[in-house]
Design a protein around this motif. Structure first.
Motif, PDB file in Angstrom:
ATOM      1  N   TYR A 148       0.822  -1.216   0.000  1.00 23.73           N
ATOM      2  CA  TYR A 148       0.000   0.000   0.000  1.00 23.73           C
ATOM      3  C   TYR A 148       0.854   1.263   0.000  1.00 23.73           C
ATOM      4  O   TYR A 148       0.341   2.355   0.257  1.00 23.73           O
ATOM      5  CB  TYR A 148      -0.933  -0.017   1.209  1.00 23.73           C
ATOM      6  N   ASP A 149       2.120   1.133  -0.294  1.00 25.01           N
ATOM      7  CA  ASP A 149       3.004   2.290  -0.414  1.00 25.01           C
ATOM      8  C   ASP A 149       2.870   2.871  -1.816  1.00 25.01           C
ATOM      9  O   ASP A 149       3.773   2.785  -2.650  1.00 25.01           O
ATOM     10  CB  ASP A 149       4.448   1.863  -0.122  1.00 25.01           C
ATOM     11  N   THR A 150       1.713   3.470  -2.085  1.00 23.10           N
ATOM     12  CA  THR A 150       1.437   4.065  -3.386  1.00 23.10           C
ATOM     13  C   THR A 150       0.864   5.459  -3.199  1.00 23.10           C
ATOM     14  O   THR A 150       0.329   5.786  -2.136  1.00 23.10           O
ATOM     15  CB  THR A 150       0.441   3.208  -4.190  1.00 23.10           C
ATOM     16  N   ARG A 151       0.951   6.253  -4.233  1.00 24.31           N
ATOM     17  CA  ARG A 151       0.422   7.611  -4.161  1.00 24.31           C
ATOM     18  C   ARG A 151      -1.097   7.608  -4.008  1.00 24.31           C
ATOM     19  O   ARG A 151      -1.662   8.461  -3.321  1.00 24.31           O
ATOM     20  CB  ARG A 151       0.838   8.386  -5.414  1.00 24.31           C
ATOM     21  N   GLY A 152      -1.765   6.660  -4.658  1.00 24.97           N
ATOM     22  CA  GLY A 152      -3.217   6.598  -4.551  1.00 24.97           C
ATOM     23  C   GLY A 152      -3.679   6.339  -3.130  1.00 24.97           C
ATOM     24  O   GLY A 152      -4.686   6.898  -2.682  1.00 24.97           O
ATOM     25  N   VAL A 153      -2.961   5.491  -2.400  1.00 26.40           N
ATOM     26  CA  VAL A 153      -3.331   5.197  -1.021  1.00 26.40           C
ATOM     27  C   VAL A 153      -3.121   6.422  -0.144  1.00 26.40           C
ATOM     28  O   VAL A 153      -3.956   6.747   0.716  1.00 26.40           O
ATOM     29  CB  VAL A 153      -2.527   3.993  -0.498  1.00 26.40           C
ATOM     30  N   TYR A 154      -2.019   7.131  -0.338  1.00 26.39           N
ATOM     31  CA  TYR A 154      -1.777   8.346   0.441  1.00 26.39           C
ATOM     32  C   TYR A 154      -2.819   9.411   0.138  1.00 26.39           C
ATOM     33  O   TYR A 154      -3.263  10.132   1.038  1.00 26.39           O
ATOM     34  CB  TYR A 154      -0.370   8.878   0.173  1.00 26.39           C
ATOM     35  N   GLU A 155      -3.227   9.516  -1.122  1.00 24.52           N
ATOM     36  CA  GLU A 155      -4.270  10.493  -1.457  1.00 24.52           C
ATOM     37  C   GLU A 155      -5.596  10.123  -0.802  1.00 24.52           C
ATOM     38  O   GLU A 155      -6.306  10.989  -0.275  1.00 24.52           O
ATOM     39  CB  GLU A 155      -4.429  10.548  -2.980  1.00 24.52           C
ATOM     40  N   ALA A 156      -5.938   8.829  -0.813  1.00 27.63           N
ATOM     41  CA  ALA A 156      -7.198   8.395  -0.205  1.00 27.63           C
ATOM     42  C   ALA A 156      -7.192   8.617   1.297  1.00 27.63           C
ATOM     43  O   ALA A 156      -8.196   9.046   1.872  1.00 27.63           O
ATOM     44  CB  ALA A 156      -7.440   6.920  -0.521  1.00 27.63           C
ATOM     45  N   SER A 157      -6.069   8.342   1.966  1.00 30.75           N
ATOM     46  CA  SER A 157      -5.998   8.565   3.415  1.00 30.75           C
ATOM     47  C   SER A 157      -6.007  10.052   3.752  1.00 30.75           C
ATOM     48  O   SER A 157      -6.584  10.458   4.759  1.00 30.75           O
ATOM     49  CB  SER A 157      -4.742   7.905   3.987  1.00 30.75           C
ATOM     50  N   THR A 158      -5.400  10.866   2.902  1.00 31.99           N
ATOM     51  CA  THR A 158      -5.410  12.307   3.130  1.00 31.99           C
ATOM     52  C   THR A 158      -6.818  12.867   3.017  1.00 31.99           C
ATOM     53  O   THR A 158      -7.218  13.749   3.787  1.00 31.99           O
ATOM     54  CB  THR A 158      -4.470  13.007   2.136  1.00 31.99           C
ATOM     55  N   GLU A 159      -7.607  12.360   2.075  1.00 30.67           N
ATOM     56  CA  GLU A 159      -8.990  12.809   1.928  1.00 30.67           C
ATOM     57  C   GLU A 159      -9.815  12.506   3.174  1.00 30.67           C
ATOM     58  O   GLU A 159     -10.720  13.271   3.523  1.00 30.67           O
ATOM     59  CB  GLU A 159      -9.630  12.157   0.707  1.00 30.67           C
TER      60      GLU A 159
END
Length: 317
Positions: A205-216
């Motif tokens: 889960y070290d991906t940009r999409g996961v970080y964007e989803a958690s930031t939202e």
């Protein structure tokens, strides 16, 4: 022997269950059929005179209740029709029994409601994936003669509440989908009104999409960067959090960072996967729509088990 943060061998912790009597009653209740089918259940659908086509005879709750018995006791459709009919007769109810063809047809578009207990405060969610077999031989045959080319698997993605051990979101894909790309859809299943404090996952889960989803969702993300991970540019969403994690791992070491960050709570997702597979490592349904309903019903069973009683353990000093 376990190891501490410095790598020195330490004995594994032992735990004692403090509520064994209550937990024992919960384990016994898991086999109580009244848990899964009750006289208070809304069984027959209300007929709409103005609707087009043949009205439905049974509610979604009734179909889900019978299919739950099918999944729980690993019965074929005809056998679960007979089981449901016997339970209705023993209860002295005048309900009609769904035909096995009706169960098969309704399973395709069944909207499964996964129960959970509301919690106060921010959630700590752990995420992981596993595979369930659709076609293929047993493990003994594979070990003896090798795997056949027709082995087919489905990938199940789960989000688990680390405090209640309940399934909060589930998705099913084929093996071609990566773990990280499913996270936004999983988080969308958690109501917006519930605050998410922490999301834990492994290196997949070290991906940009996961970080964007958690930031939202304004949630902290505890995910170890990949072994060859490089710092992200500052304009990338989540770059500050990830780069700080990368610096901490380089300074402290990956083992110490995992202990310090609480990363090991992620193993609760693996425990949930093991419990899911105890309901069967093979999916009975053949088409994807029915398979989704089958996996969701498995999650209903796991959450119901949790509500009946969970062990409260404390470490022995």
């Amino acid at each position: 022997m376990g190891e501490d943060a410095t790598g020195v061998g330490q004995p594994r912790k032992r735990y004692r269950t403090r509520n064994w009597r209550e937990y024992d009653r919960g384990l016994i209740s898991r086999g109580d059929l009244t848990v899964w089918i009750s006289p208070d259940l809304a069984w027959h659908a209300v007929k709409d005179a103005g609707g087009r086509g043949r009205p439905r005879e049974f509610t979604d709750a009734a179909i889900q209740a019978v299919l739950t018995l099918k999944v729980l006791y690993q019965l074929p459709l005809r056998a679960v029709q007979g089981m449901a009919g016997s339970l209705i007769r023993l209860a002295g109810l005048d309900w009609r029994v769904p035909h096995y063809s009706t169960l098969s047809r309704r399973q395709r578009d069944l909207v499964v409601t996964i129960p959970y207990r509301p919690r106060r405060g921010p959630l700590h969610l752990v995420i992981d994936s596993t595979g369930l077999k659709v076609l293929g031989e047993g493990e003994w045959k594979v070990r003896k003669h090798g795997a056949d080319k027709r082995r087919v698997w489905r990938k199940v993605h789960l989000i688990i509440d680390a405090d209640s051990h309940e399934v909060r979101a589930v998705e099913m894909t084929d093996h071609r989908h990566g773990d990280g790309e499913i996270v936004p859809g999983l988080l969308a299943q958690v109501p917006e009104g519930e605050r998410i404090g922490v999301i834990s996952g492994d290196g997949a889960y070290d991906t940009r999409g996961v970080y964007e989803a958690s930031t939202e969702r304004k949630a902290a993300l505890i995910v170890p960067p990949r072994r060859n991970g490089k710092p992200w540019k500052s304009r990338t969403t989540g770059s500050a959090e990830r780069n700080e994690t990368l610096r901490a791992i380089r300074r402290l070491g990956r083992r110490l960072w995992k202990r310090w960050s609480g990363y090991h709570r992620r193993s609760l997702a693996e425990t949930a996967m093991s419990r899911l597979k105890r309901l069967g490592e093979r999916l009975a349904a053949r088409d994807p729509a029915r398979q989704i309903a089958e996996v969701q019903i498995r999650c209903v069973i796991l959450n119901t088990f949790n509500s009946l009683g969970m062990p409260k353990t404390v470490p022995l000093v």
